[in-house]
Scaffold this active site. Sequence first.
Site, PDB file in Angstrom:
ATOM      1  N   TRP A 317       0.399   3.380   1.642  1.00  0.00           N
ATOM      2  CA  TRP A 317       1.050   2.089   1.427  1.00  0.00           C
ATOM      3  C   TRP A 317       0.556   1.433   0.141  1.00  0.00           C
ATOM      4  O   TRP A 317       1.321   0.763  -0.553  1.00  0.00           O
ATOM      5  CB  TRP A 317       0.757   1.163   2.605  1.00  0.00           C
ATOM      6  CG  TRP A 317       1.354  -0.202   2.466  1.00  0.00           C
ATOM      7  CD1 TRP A 317       2.613  -0.610   2.819  1.00  0.00           C
ATOM      8  CD2 TRP A 317       0.717  -1.371   1.926  1.00  0.00           C
ATOM      9  NE1 TRP A 317       2.797  -1.935   2.543  1.00  0.00           N
ATOM     10  CE2 TRP A 317       1.646  -2.435   1.994  1.00  0.00           C
ATOM     11  CE3 TRP A 317      -0.548  -1.628   1.400  1.00  0.00           C
ATOM     12  CZ2 TRP A 317       1.348  -3.727   1.548  1.00  0.00           C
ATOM     13  CZ3 TRP A 317      -0.848  -2.902   0.962  1.00  0.00           C
ATOM     14  CH2 TRP A 317       0.093  -3.934   1.043  1.00  0.00           C
ATOM     15  N   HIS A 318      -0.712   1.650  -0.201  1.00  0.00           N
ATOM     16  CA  HIS A 318      -1.286   0.983  -1.367  1.00  0.00           C
ATOM     17  C   HIS A 318      -0.815   1.577  -2.688  1.00  0.00           C
ATOM     18  O   HIS A 318      -0.922   0.915  -3.721  1.00  0.00           O
ATOM     19  CB  HIS A 318      -2.811   1.020  -1.298  1.00  0.00           C
ATOM     20  CG  HIS A 318      -3.380   0.005  -0.371  1.00  0.00           C
ATOM     21  ND1 HIS A 318      -3.482   0.206   0.989  1.00  0.00           N
ATOM     22  CD2 HIS A 318      -3.874  -1.248  -0.591  1.00  0.00           C
ATOM     23  CE1 HIS A 318      -4.018  -0.870   1.558  1.00  0.00           C
ATOM     24  NE2 HIS A 318      -4.271  -1.763   0.626  1.00  0.00           N
ATOM     25  N   GLY A 319      -0.317   2.789  -2.690  1.00  0.00           N
ATOM     26  CA  GLY A 319       0.151   3.350  -3.951  1.00  0.00           C
ATOM     27  C   GLY A 319       0.593   4.791  -3.827  1.00  0.00           C
ATOM     28  O   GLY A 319       0.169   5.511  -2.920  1.00  0.00           O
TER      29      GLY A 319
END
Length: 472
Positions: A317-319
């Site tokens: 989700w973060h990247g």
Amino acid sequence: MPLSLLAYALCRGNRRAQNSVLLIFSLIFYAWGEPKYVLLLMAMAFVAWLCAGQVAKTDGIVKKIWLATAAVIVLALIGYFKYAGLICGIFGPVPEFVQKIALPIGISFYTFQLLTYVVDVYRGEAQPQRSYWNVLLYAALFHQCIAGPIVRYQTIEQELFGPRQPEIAPGVSRFCAGLAKKVLLANPCSSLADTMLLADSTAADAALLTQNLEALSSLSVLGAWLGILAYALHIYLDFSAYSDMAIGMGQMLGLHYPENFNYPYISRTVTEFWRRWHISLSTFFRDYVYIPLGGSRCSVPRMVRNTFIVWALTGLWHGASWNFVLWGLWFFVFLMLERAGLKKLLEKIPILSNLYLLVVVAVGWVIFRFTDIRLGLTLVRSMFGLNGNPLTEFTAEIQLQSNLFLLLAAAVASVPLMKHLKEKLEVLVSCQRSLETVWNVVVYSVIPVVLLLLSTACLVGNSYNPFIYFRF
């Protein structure tokens, strides 16, 4: 924000007009940087509105089909914009047109919010909205659509579409505190981290990679730890500052967004850390992924599988880079170790437990910062003197001396010291009405004005104001 507050105040007593003001200003705000992606936001909100309406009208397999339709469409859209390059890279060179795909600001946040709306309607925990514009307003609220917190639909439904009572003074105070935290502390910490580590954490070609590896391997132990300490303070202060500003703006309008941080660096275990860090994201994955998969009320192998999936998704989700997946799995390993008995051992040695947590998190931030894993591994080795690097050197000592007060102030802002002091003073002044009046004037008038003036002065003189979570 000032214009929206003025327009909102002029519509006092008319909820529909107030919400129209919020929607118009939210769309203008989002379009200010990326006009074309307003259409993407509106399209995803339309899908959620349409599917949720059908979910409420149907039963059985048809109801599940509408839920799956909403999930597939919105996840496919975020998958295209955010993960197309990563997916294509698995199978070979990334096509040029994929490399040019821009990541719409805030898509990770409003995608999850729209999913909570459809799922909450499916579960019967929320009623479907008849108006598409109401669903769009929920997803587009400019206070928090860019970088959170992730607000569940059922959390804000009653206030957003029902009676609400603005809390102007507390809201202004919270907003100014968040702005000061960002401008006066997070930005300088970011600058120090970039000075000690690499401002550019990528490695575009072999020559640059070699140069960056040499720079990180030659860092002294003090320089490596100083750099990652500054980065750890920056990432917390930056993200929590945005959440403070969002919560403060919501309070001004009578909207209560959930707290997103609870001083995570005072934690003693990784388990506790993730109850305090990015609370809205952790809650989302717990309620919408972990528990539906079976949670911990199942066999040990299934529990491990469920936890693995959650933390792989948390990292992803973060990247769209493998280092983020590795970062998520880094915490998965320690969560499993703590569940297996490490947590009980740490409880017996409280002095070492916080040190253990800080070291684990510091190494985690190294993984998080460097998209090229080789750079991250090199920095970790430098942190523990495994590159033949010196314990200290002149540049690191000068940077430490020059930024000592900054680091101390940032550290104080990262622990609940001031919060506890404020609570004790409030108890003392509450006994005397005259002191209580002076206290309210200072807390809700003088301090916010001073912080606002200092922050404005810094903003005018400095164009370096990146919000780290904008790129996620």
